[in-house]
Design a protein around this motif. Structure first.
Motif, PDB file in Angstrom:
ATOM      1  N   TRP A 163       1.073  -3.534   8.914  1.00 20.97           N
ATOM      2  CA  TRP A 163       1.204  -2.786   7.678  1.00 20.97           C
ATOM      3  C   TRP A 163       2.545  -2.076   7.494  1.00 20.97           C
ATOM      4  N   PRO A 164       3.143  -1.486   8.514  1.00 16.95           N
ATOM      5  CA  PRO A 164       4.446  -0.841   8.279  1.00 16.95           C
ATOM      6  C   PRO A 164       5.494  -1.801   7.720  1.00 16.95           C
ATOM      7  N   LEU A 165       5.583  -3.010   8.289  1.00 15.81           N
ATOM      8  CA  LEU A 165       6.564  -3.966   7.793  1.00 15.81           C
ATOM      9  C   LEU A 165       6.188  -4.465   6.410  1.00 15.81           C
ATOM     10  N   LEU A 166       4.900  -4.717   6.179  1.00 19.21           N
ATOM     11  CA  LEU A 166       4.464  -5.144   4.851  1.00 19.21           C
ATOM     12  C   LEU A 166       4.821  -4.107   3.789  1.00 19.21           C
ATOM     13  N   LEU A 167       4.639  -2.847   4.114  1.00 21.00           N
ATOM     14  CA  LEU A 167       4.935  -1.788   3.153  1.00 21.00           C
ATOM     15  C   LEU A 167       6.437  -1.647   2.915  1.00 21.00           C
ATOM     16  N   ILE A 168       7.236  -1.806   3.961  1.00 20.98           N
ATOM     17  CA  ILE A 168       8.692  -1.740   3.790  1.00 20.98           C
ATOM     18  C   ILE A 168       9.175  -2.887   2.908  1.00 20.98           C
ATOM     19  N   LEU A 169       8.667  -4.095   3.156  1.00 18.95           N
ATOM     20  CA  LEU A 169       9.054  -5.242   2.333  1.00 18.95           C
ATOM     21  C   LEU A 169       8.600  -5.057   0.893  1.00 18.95           C
TER      22      LEU A 169
END
Length: 287
Positions: free
Chosen positions: A26-32
């Motif tokens: 989720w952290p990477l998904l949210l950053i993208l």
């Protein structure tokens, strides 16, 4: 200004690195998601007519909501059939359309170099939504199918092309690449950026699951180098295209969200054309 740029760059790299290493996706998904929607907002501010420019944040919010839903519905334990169908539509139909936009239409615009303020184009505004959408989908697909090392190797290609182009251009650049669009860029710098990217992709073959390794396995050594050169050229094209949009809009930066760097679009302008083609040529279309 330089100190501010360095601090912002370090913070961004630390946040990105932490998201990549996080145990949850989720952290990477949210950053993208955040980067794509903010870049869309900034792009639309440059291309929408003045009478419609107030729509830019609302359209960016709609894009962010779509990406959030796709992230939740597609990458949870039980993916929904609707989200899978939408992602398939993006990968199979919208991505090739966006890739053709970068390969055919953008070079035409840069060659024309119409930097004066002209009537805004519906196509350019539509791509302000579709290009960030496809980039998000491409990065997610590369991450899921090839892993973080593959995504990181694509990012490094862009960084190497940019850095080598800058230093080679300063040292040897005389002939201007697109003087009306970006007076600082030279043919020598562009060639240096392409060569630097090709060297990086060749070097990356010593690690598994990198862009270089996958391209070498699928396209041979010659194909790997040619594709690396095309991706590097596209990264330069993305930078020139944003410069063209900013000159038409009469602004220096796409926004002031990132101290010392301008906007999010200013930071990912080269990634937008590179990511979809890197996904396609890496054999990662579809779910």
């Amino acid at each position: 200004m330089l100190k501010q740029r360095i601090i912002t760059a370090v913070v961004l790299l630390l946040v990105l690195g932490a998201a990549m290493l996080a145990p949850s996706s989720w952290p990477l998904l949210l950053i993208l998601l955040l980067a794509s929607s903010l870049a869309s907002w900034e792009w639309l501010r440059l291309t929408l007519p003045a009478s419609q420019r107030a729509l830019a944040p609302y359209l960016a919010v709609v894009l962010a909501a779509l990406l959030l839903w796709l992230s939740y519905a597609s990458f949870s334990a039980t993916p929904s059939s609707e989200s899978q169908a939408i992602l398939q539509l993006i990968y199979v139909y919208i991505s090739p359309l966006v890739i053709l936009f970068w390969l055919l239409y953008v070079p035409h615009l840069i060659r024309q170099a119409q930097v004066q303020q002209i009537q805004q184009s519906v196509v350019l505004s539509a791509m302000g939504i579709l290009a960030p959408l496809v980039t998000w989908a491409a990065l997610v697909q590369m991450w899921l199918s090839r892993g973080l090392l593959y995504v990181l190797s694509v990012l490094v290609l862009i960084w190497v092309a940019d850095i080598t182009a800058y230093f080679v251009g300063r040292a040897f650049g005389k002939a201007k690449l697109a003087p009306r669009v970006s007076p600082g860029k030279t043919w020598a710098g562009a060639l240096g950026g392409v060569l630097g990217a090709c060297l990086w992709v060749a070097l990356s073959t010593i690690w598994p699951n990198t862009l270089g390794t996958v391209l070498y396995q699928q396209w041979s050594a010659v194909g790997m180098v040619l594709i690396a050169a095309v991706l590097a050229a596209l990264s330069i094209m993305g930078d020139l295209f944003e410069s063209l949009l900013k000159r038409r809009a009469g602004v220096k930066d796409s926004s002031q969200l990132l101290p010392g760097h301008g906007g999010v679009y200013d930071r990912i302008d080269a990634l937008l054309p590179v990511a979809p083609l890197a996904m396609l040529l890496g054999g990662q279309v579809g779910l």
